[in-house]
Scaffold this motif. Structure first.
Motif, PDB file in Angstrom:
ATOM      1  N   ASP A  96       5.381   9.829  -5.574  1.00  0.00           N
ATOM      2  CA  ASP A  96       5.128   8.574  -4.848  1.00  0.00           C
ATOM      3  C   ASP A  96       3.957   8.763  -3.888  1.00  0.00           C
ATOM      4  OD1 ASP A  96       6.524  10.377  -3.345  1.00  0.00           O
ATOM      5  OD2 ASP A  96       7.822   8.903  -2.367  1.00  0.00           O
ATOM      6  N   HIS A  97       2.847   9.245  -4.435  1.00  0.00           N
ATOM      7  CA  HIS A  97       1.669   9.503  -3.615  1.00  0.00           C
ATOM      8  C   HIS A  97       1.104   8.190  -3.061  1.00  0.00           C
ATOM      9  CE1 HIS A  97       0.156   8.772  -7.727  1.00  0.00           C
ATOM     10  NE2 HIS A  97      -0.789   8.103  -7.091  1.00  0.00           N
ATOM     11  N   THR A  98       0.286   8.331  -2.027  1.00  0.00           N
ATOM     12  CA  THR A  98      -0.324   7.170  -1.388  1.00  0.00           C
ATOM     13  C   THR A  98      -1.709   6.925  -1.959  1.00  0.00           C
ATOM     14  OG1 THR A  98       0.862   7.652   0.662  1.00  0.00           O
ATOM     15  CG2 THR A  98      -1.038   6.176   0.829  1.00  0.00           C
ATOM     16  N   ALA A  99      -2.004   5.651  -2.205  1.00  0.00           N
ATOM     17  CA  ALA A  99      -3.353   5.279  -2.640  1.00  0.00           C
ATOM     18  C   ALA A  99      -4.181   4.994  -1.392  1.00  0.00           C
ATOM     19  CB  ALA A  99      -3.299   4.056  -3.556  1.00  0.00           C
ATOM     20  N   PHE A 100      -4.826   6.026  -0.859  1.00  0.00           N
ATOM     21  CA  PHE A 100      -5.655   5.866   0.331  1.00  0.00           C
ATOM     22  C   PHE A 100      -6.939   5.123  -0.053  1.00  0.00           C
ATOM     23  CE2 PHE A 100      -3.133   9.637   1.443  1.00  0.00           C
ATOM     24  CZ  PHE A 100      -2.683   9.279   2.709  1.00  0.00           C
ATOM     25  N   GLU A 101      -7.091   3.909   0.447  1.00  0.00           N
ATOM     26  CA  GLU A 101      -8.254   3.094   0.089  1.00  0.00           C
ATOM     27  C   GLU A 101      -9.413   3.402   1.029  1.00  0.00           C
ATOM     28  OE1 GLU A 101      -6.999  -0.984  -0.178  1.00  0.00           O
ATOM     29  OE2 GLU A 101      -5.901  -0.639  -2.040  1.00  0.00           O
ATOM     30  N   PHE A 102      -9.938   4.621   0.883  1.00  0.00           N
ATOM     31  CA  PHE A 102     -11.088   5.083   1.651  1.00  0.00           C
ATOM     32  C   PHE A 102     -12.249   5.305   0.681  1.00  0.00           C
ATOM     33  CE2 PHE A 102      -7.680   7.461   4.296  1.00  0.00           C
ATOM     34  CZ  PHE A 102      -7.341   6.285   4.959  1.00  0.00           C
TER      35      PHE A 102
ATOM     36  N   ASP B 186     -17.014  -4.617  -2.245  1.00  0.00           N
ATOM     37  CA  ASP B 186     -17.573  -3.608  -3.153  1.00  0.00           C
ATOM     38  C   ASP B 186     -16.554  -2.515  -3.485  1.00  0.00           C
ATOM     39  OD1 ASP B 186     -20.056  -4.901  -3.158  1.00  0.00           O
ATOM     40  OD2 ASP B 186     -20.719  -3.805  -1.380  1.00  0.00           O
ATOM     41  N   GLY B 187     -15.287  -2.765  -3.201  1.00  0.00           N
ATOM     42  CA  GLY B 187     -14.265  -1.776  -3.514  1.00  0.00           C
ATOM     43  C   GLY B 187     -13.936  -1.754  -4.998  1.00  0.00           C
TER      44      GLY B 187
END
Length: 593
Positions: A424-430, A480-481
Motif C-alpha cells: 500500500d505504497h504512497t503515490a507521492f505527486e512530486f 503539466d502533471g
C-alpha cells in the motif's frame, strides 16, 4: 482551571510565535479602535452642550475631539484588519504544522485504529480554524473591556444608576457560554457520524473509487447513506443551534429593555434640569455602544470558549503523541549485523481486538540471509513486518537485533537503517526525482543515487518515458502533471525503497502485486543477488509474496498459519517435509500449468 490556562497559552503561542509583531499590534489597535467610540460620544455631548450655550470655543474643541476620534478609529481599524488576517493565516499555518507533527509524526500507527483517538482528531479537524483564533478572541475581549470601562466612567458622570447597563453584558456572556456549551456537546456527540459522512463523501468523489462505483452501481446507495448520516449530524447540531438562538434572543430582548430604561432615566433628568442635552446624547450614544458591544462580547467570548475547548483536545493529542515516544534510550543500532534478528515468543494483537495476529512466534532471521514469509491472508505476515518496522510494539515477548532488544534503540535511529517497499505504497505527486529520492532525504538531490535506485527497482524505463525525465511533475491533478499506471507507481516505490545504501533490514511487503509474475520474479532475483552481495553489513532481506515461484529463491522460507510459525526451512527442505508449504506450492504450480 490550570488546564484551561495552559490551553490558552498554547493557542496564544500559535499567533505570537507565527506573527509576533502583527499579533501585538492587533491587541493594541483593537483597544484604540474601540476607545474611539466613547471618545466620539463624548465629543458629541460637548458639541451639543456648546451649541446650547452658544459657545464657539467649546464647539471647536468638540469638533477637534470628534475629528481626532474619527481619525484614531479609522487608522486603528485599517491596521487592525490587516493584522487580523495576517495572524489568522500565519497562526493557521503554524497550527497545521503542529497537527502534522502530532498526528503524522507519532512513532507508531496504533492511534489510527483507536476510535477514541479518531473522534478527538475529528473534533479538531471540524473546528480546527479555532486553533488560530485565540489572538483574535483575546483582542476582542480587550476591546470589550476597554469600551465598557470607558463607557462606564462616562455614564457614571451622568448618573451612577447607569452602571447597571454593563451588567446586562454579563447576562449576555452567560447566555453565549451556554449556547457554546450546547454546540460543543452536539459536536462531540456527532464526531463518529461526521467521520462516516466525510468517508462516504470521499469515496463518492475520489477518482480511485470511480470505476467500482460505476460498475457495481453503488453511487445511489452511497448518496442514500450520506443523506441518512447527514440527517443525524445536522439534526443534532440544528437542535443545539436553535436552543442557543433562543437563549440569545431572550438576551437581546433583555438588553433592549435595559437600553430603553437608560434613555428614559437620562431624559427624565434632562426634563427636570438635572442633566444637559449633551448628557442625553452621551447616554444614547453609550447605551447604543454598550448594546452593540454586548454582541461583540458574546461573539468573542464564544470564540474564546470554543478555542479553549479545542485547546483541551489539542493538549490531549499532545500528551498522547508524547506518551507514544516512550523513555529515552541510549543504545544505537550496530553498523552491521553479526547474528541477525530474533523473535522470542512474540505475541501481538491490534488495538481494540481480542484475536492475536501473532501468537508466541519464535524465529531466527540470519544475518546476510534472504527470508521469505508465506501464508494465507491474515496469517500474520504483514503484522510481523510492522513489528519489525516498529509501527507497533509486541504485547509480549521481544525482538532482538544481534541479541539487543529492538525497543532499546531510538525508533528513528532504527528506522534509519531500514529500507522498505510496501504493497500500500504512497503515490507521492512530486517531481519524479523527488518521488524516488525521498527514500533517502540526505541524497534526494543526488541524481546518480536516484538513477541507481531506479535501475535496481526496475523503474528506469518508466522515467525514460516521461516528458521531462526526472524533472517531470507526477500526478494529473497538477499543471503539466503526468499520471502513471499502478505498475509504474509501484516501480517508483521500489526505487524509493532502494535509495538507502547501508540498511540492516530490507523489507519487500508484496511491493510488486501490480506487476506480472515474470517481472516480479526477475526483480526479486536481482534483489536477492544484491542482498547476498552485501554480506559485509549482514543485511537481512525480507520478502512477502503470494507467488511461490518468487519465494523459492529465498535462503529461508517461513510459513505462518493463524499467527504461529507453522514451519520454516529452504524450498527443498520444505518440499521434502510435505507440509503446508509443499501443499500450497503444488496448488499454485498446478494453477500456472
Amino acid at each position: 482551571m490550570r488546564e484551561q490556562f495552559r490551553g490558552y497559552r498554547v493557542l496564544m503561542g500559535f499567533g505570537l510565535r507565527a506573527a509576533p509583531w502583527h499579533a501585538t499590534f492587533q491587541l493594541i489597535t483593537g483597544v484604540l479602535m474601540e476607545l474611539a467610540a466613547p471618545a466620539a460620544a463624548y465629543g458629541a455631548k460637548m458639541l451639543v452642550d456648546a451649541a446650547v450655550r452658544h459657545s464657539l470655543h467649546s464647539g471647536l474643541i468638540a469638533v477637534a475631539v470628534l475629528a481626532g476620534s474619527a481619525a484614531l478609529g479609522m487608522i486603528a481599524l485599517i491596521v487592525y484588519i490587516d493584522c487580523v488576517f495576517t495572524v489568522y493565516d500565519r497562526a493557521g499555518a503554524y497550527a497545521d504544522i503542529r497537527l502534522m507533527e502530532l498526528i503524522g509524526g507519532a512513532p507508531g500507527l496504533a492511534h489510527h485504529e483507536r476510535p477514541e483517538y479518531l473522534d478527538q482528531v475529528e473534533r479538531i479537524r471540524t473546528d480546527r480554524g479555532m486553533l488560530s483564533g485565540m489572538v483574535n478572541a483575546t483582542a476582542g475581549v480587550l476591546r470589550v473591556l476597554a469600551v465598557v470601562g470607558a463607557s462606564a466612567t462616562l455614564l457614571a458622570s451622568v448618573n451612577p444608576i447607569l452602571l447597571v447597563l454593563p451588567i446586562f453584558g454579563v447576562v449576555s456572556l452567560m447566555a453565549g457560554r451556554r449556547a457554546t456549551t450546547l454546540w460543543n456537546n452536539a459536536n462531540e456527540a456527532t464526531s463518529e457520524p461526521e467521520r462516516l459522512r466525510r468517508h462516504l463523501f470521499e469515496i463518492a468523489t475520489a477518482s480511485e473509487s470511480g470505476k467500482e462505483l460505476r460498475v457495481f452501481g453503488t453511487s445511489k446507495e452511497l448518496l442514500r447513506r450520506h443523506h441518512e448520516v447527514s440527517g443525524t449530524v445536522l439534526n443534532t447540531r440544528n437542535r443545539a443551534d436553535w436552543r442557543g438562538a433562543l437563549l440569545n434572543s431572550a438576551d437581546g430582548l433583555l438588553s433592549g429593555l435595559g437600553f430603553v430604561g437608560a434613555i428614559a432615566l437620562v431624559l427624565r433628568q434632562a426634563v427636570h434640569g438635572q442633566a444637559t442635552a449633551g448628557d442625553v446624547v452621551l447616554a444614547i450614544s453609550l447605551a447604543g455602544t454598550l448594546n452593540g458591544i454586548v454582541f461583540t462580547a458574546v461573539a468573542y467570548g464564544t470564540q474564546g470558549l470554543r478555542g479553549l475547548k479545542l485547546a483541551g483536545r489539542f493538549l490531549w493529542l499532545e500528551r498522547y503523541a508524547t506518551a507514544q515516544v516512550g523513555d529515552e534510550v541510549s543504545a544505537v543500532p550496530p553498523n552491521r549485523l553479526r547474528t541477525g534478528i530474533t523473535f522470542r515468543d512474540v505475541s501481538f494483537r491490534y488495538p481494540g481486538t481480542d484475536r492475536p495476529v501473532l501468537d508466541g512466534a519464535s524465529l531466527e532471521l540470519p544475518a546476510g540471509g534472504v527470508v521469505a514469509l508465506v501464508g494465507e491472508n491474515g496469517a500474520g505476515k504483514t503484522s510481523l513486518v510492522k513489528l519489525l518496522s516498529r509501527f507497533y510494539e509486541p504485547d509480549s515477548g521481544r525482538i532482538e537485533i544481534d541479541g539487543v532488544d529492538l525497543q532499546g534503540f531510538p525508533i528513528d535511529a532504527w528506522r534509519g537503517r531500514i529500507s522498505a517497499t510496501y504493497q500500500d505504497h504512497t503515490a507521492f505527486e512530486f517531481l519524479a526525482r523527488e518521488t524516488v529520492g525521498i527514500g533517502d532525504l540526505a541524497r534526494i538531490d543526488d541524481e546518480l543515487a536516484v538513477r541507481r535506485a531506479l535501475d535496481a527497482g526496475g523503474g528506469t524505463e518508466v522515467v525514460r518515458g516521461l516528458p521531462h525525465g526526472l524533472d517531470t511533475q507526477l500526478g494529473k491533478s497538477w499543471e503539466d502533471g503526468v499520471d502513471l499506471s499502478g505498475g509504474q507507481w509501484q516501480k517508483l516505490a521500489l526505487g524509493r525503497g532502494l535509495m538507502r545504501d547501508d540498511p540492516l533490514l530490507v523489507v519487500f511487503d508484496e511491493p510488486t502485486s501490480a506487476l506480472d509474475p515474470q517481472t516480479e520474479h526477475d526483480l526479486f532475483e536481482r534483489f536477492a543477488a544484491a542482498a547476498r552481495g552485501s554480506g559485509n553489513r549482514g543485511t537481512v532481506t525480507l520478502l512477502v509474496s503470494h507467488r511461490f515461484s518468487t519465494v523459492r529463491m529465498a535462503d529461508l522460507i517461513v510459513v505462518l498459519d493463524g499467527g504461529r510459525i507453522a514451519e520454516h526451512g529452504s524450498h527443498a527442505e520444505l518440499m521434502r517435509a510435505g507440509g503446508m508449504y509443499a501443499e500450497l506450492y503444488e496448488l499454485q504450480s498446478r494453477a500456472y500449468r
